[in-house]
Motif scaffolding. Structure first.
Motif, PDB file in Angstrom:
ATOM      1  N   GLY A  59       0.802  -1.218   0.000  1.00 57.61           N
ATOM      2  CA  GLY A  59       0.000   0.000   0.000  1.00 57.61           C
ATOM      3  C   GLY A  59       0.831   1.262   0.000  1.00 57.61           C
ATOM      4  O   GLY A  59       0.365   2.317  -0.421  1.00 57.61           O
ATOM      5  N   THR A  60       2.085   1.167   0.487  1.00 53.28           N
ATOM      6  CA  THR A  60       2.948   2.344   0.561  1.00 53.28           C
ATOM      7  C   THR A  60       4.295   2.041  -0.088  1.00 53.28           C
ATOM      8  O   THR A  60       4.645   0.884  -0.345  1.00 53.28           O
ATOM      9  CB  THR A  60       3.196   2.762   2.020  1.00 53.28           C
ATOM     10  OG1 THR A  60       3.933   1.724   2.682  1.00 53.28           O
ATOM     11  CG2 THR A  60       1.898   3.024   2.753  1.00 53.28           C
ATOM     12  N   GLU A  84       4.411   7.508   1.609  1.00 55.34           N
ATOM     13  CA  GLU A  84       3.392   7.833   0.616  1.00 55.34           C
ATOM     14  C   GLU A  84       2.796   6.562   0.003  1.00 55.34           C
ATOM     15  O   GLU A  84       3.452   5.522  -0.091  1.00 55.34           O
ATOM     16  CB  GLU A  84       3.994   8.721  -0.476  1.00 55.34           C
ATOM     17  CG  GLU A  84       4.418  10.097   0.026  1.00 55.34           C
ATOM     18  CD  GLU A  84       4.816  11.020  -1.109  1.00 55.34           C
ATOM     19  OE1 GLU A  84       4.382  10.758  -2.250  1.00 55.34           O
ATOM     20  OE2 GLU A  84       5.552  11.993  -0.858  1.00 55.34           O
ATOM     21  N   LYS A  85       1.529   6.677  -0.435  1.00 53.84           N
ATOM     22  CA  LYS A  85       0.856   5.546  -1.066  1.00 53.84           C
ATOM     23  C   LYS A  85       1.461   5.299  -2.441  1.00 53.84           C
ATOM     24  O   LYS A  85       1.907   6.222  -3.115  1.00 53.84           O
ATOM     25  CB  LYS A  85      -0.640   5.827  -1.190  1.00 53.84           C
ATOM     26  CG  LYS A  85      -1.361   5.881   0.152  1.00 53.84           C
ATOM     27  CD  LYS A  85      -2.855   6.099  -0.041  1.00 53.84           C
ATOM     28  CE  LYS A  85      -3.580   6.102   1.308  1.00 53.84           C
ATOM     29  NZ  LYS A  85      -5.037   6.311   1.144  1.00 53.84           N
ATOM     30  N   SER A  87       1.014   3.559  -6.298  1.00 52.52           N
ATOM     31  CA  SER A  87       0.011   3.171  -7.293  1.00 52.52           C
ATOM     32  C   SER A  87       0.611   2.157  -8.252  1.00 52.52           C
ATOM     33  O   SER A  87       1.834   2.049  -8.397  1.00 52.52           O
ATOM     34  CB  SER A  87      -0.476   4.404  -8.061  1.00 52.52           C
ATOM     35  OG  SER A  87       0.616   5.049  -8.698  1.00 52.52           O
TER      36      SER A  87
END
Length: 318
Positions: A59-60, A84-85, A87
């Protein structure tokens, strides 16, 4: 006639008491698959220029790095930041810190840089060695374990050897190297200030004095030469009086300066050389100082002249 008995109808599946439970379980499983697939990321980690593809649940940024087995030190730089996340399809850059021991113009300091080449490291440290000398070329890699780097910038130094004055732009690391590059040879017993092995900083004045072959006895060296110089020239080694003309701290005339081995003009030499030649002159005249310093001479012995001390001779500078 008796009619035939009908065979029982097979049960309809959706009418089974287990049907609702099976439907719910299927929906839960499907939802789990969808949720899991949403957490799986395809990410590229670039660590020190090396690309490492990663596929997994994260997720991060920090979770991606943990999963990819990429350690991160306290001084390392991670872009985006570890909290931070992340993507799907993202690229994460890791710049590892490297220790640099930098000797810049003779001064040594220690730093941590994330640059991977010498040129980038100097830019990161805000060092511009234009025209200078480097111990390693700019394109060389900075290893992860660090390195030592010496940078000598181009500096202006001045060399004074009696009547000769030389100003030079140099990257020399020692006074000896400056003299060699300027083709200034040293006689046995010559004195050099600063010392030959010292680092010539920008603006350094290097003085080369001729050999001092005649020793100065303590009874002469211990006279008050500072008081004499203060009276004669106000303590100005560059003093010049056109009436003689007279030069320097002790207002030498040129004939007397040359008698004691002086070269060029007295005022072109540093104070300690002028004092040495004045002490030689005192010995040369066998202590009869009145011919050279008739007014200020008594101060050598701590005696105030009987008549008021006149103003120091005009201290003009050529």
């Amino acid at each position: 006639m008796r009619g035939k008995r009908r065979a029982p109808r097979p049960p309809i599946p959706w009418r089974s008491p287990w049907t609702p439970a099976l439907c719910v379980a299927s929906m839960v499983a499907l939802g789990g698959l969808v949720a899991t697939s949403a957490l799986v990321k395809d990410v590229v980690v670039v660590a020190d220029g090396e690309r490492r593809p990663f596929r997994g649940i994260a997720g991060t940024v920090g979770e991606v790095l943990d999963g990819a087995g990429v350690p991160v030190g306290l001084a390392d730089v991670v872009r985006p930041a570890t909290h931070e996340k992340v993507s799907d399809g993202a690229t994460i850059e890791v710049l590892r810190a490297r220790p640099i021991t930098l000797t810049l113009d003779g001064r040594t300091s220690r730093h941590l840089v994330t640059a991977t080449s010498v040129g980038e490291a100097l830019a990161e440290l805000d060092v511009t060695p234009a025209g200078g000398r480097l111990s390693a070329p700019p394109h060389d890699a900075v290893p992860l374990e660090g390195m030592e780097l010496t940078v000598d910038t181009r500096r202006t130094v001045h060399v004074v050897t009696g009547t000769r004055r030389v100003s030079a732009r140099t990257t020399a690391r020692t006074v000896r190297e400056v003299l060699r590059k300027e083709h200034i040879s040293l006689s046995r017993g010559s004195q050099v200030n600063p010392p030959l092995g010292s680092f010539p900083e920008d603006g350094t004045v290097i003085t080369v004095t001729p050999p001092r072959d005649v020793p100065i006895p303590p009874e002469v060296a211990n006279l008050d030469w500072e008081a004499l110089a203060e009276c004669e020239s106000a303590g100005d080694s560059l003093a010049y009086n056109p009436e003689g003309p007279y030069y320097g701290l002790y207002q030498f005339s040129l004939p007397m300066w040359r008698v004691v081995g002086g070269i060029g003009l007295p005022s072109t030499w540093p104070a300690d050389e002028q004092t040495y030649r004045a002490q030689l002159l005192y010995q040369h005249v066998k202590g009869r100082w009145k011919g050279q310093w008739p007014t200020c001479g008594p101060l050598l012995f701590g005696i105030t002249p009987y008549q008021p001390t006149p103003a120091p001779r005009q201290a003009l500078r050529r």
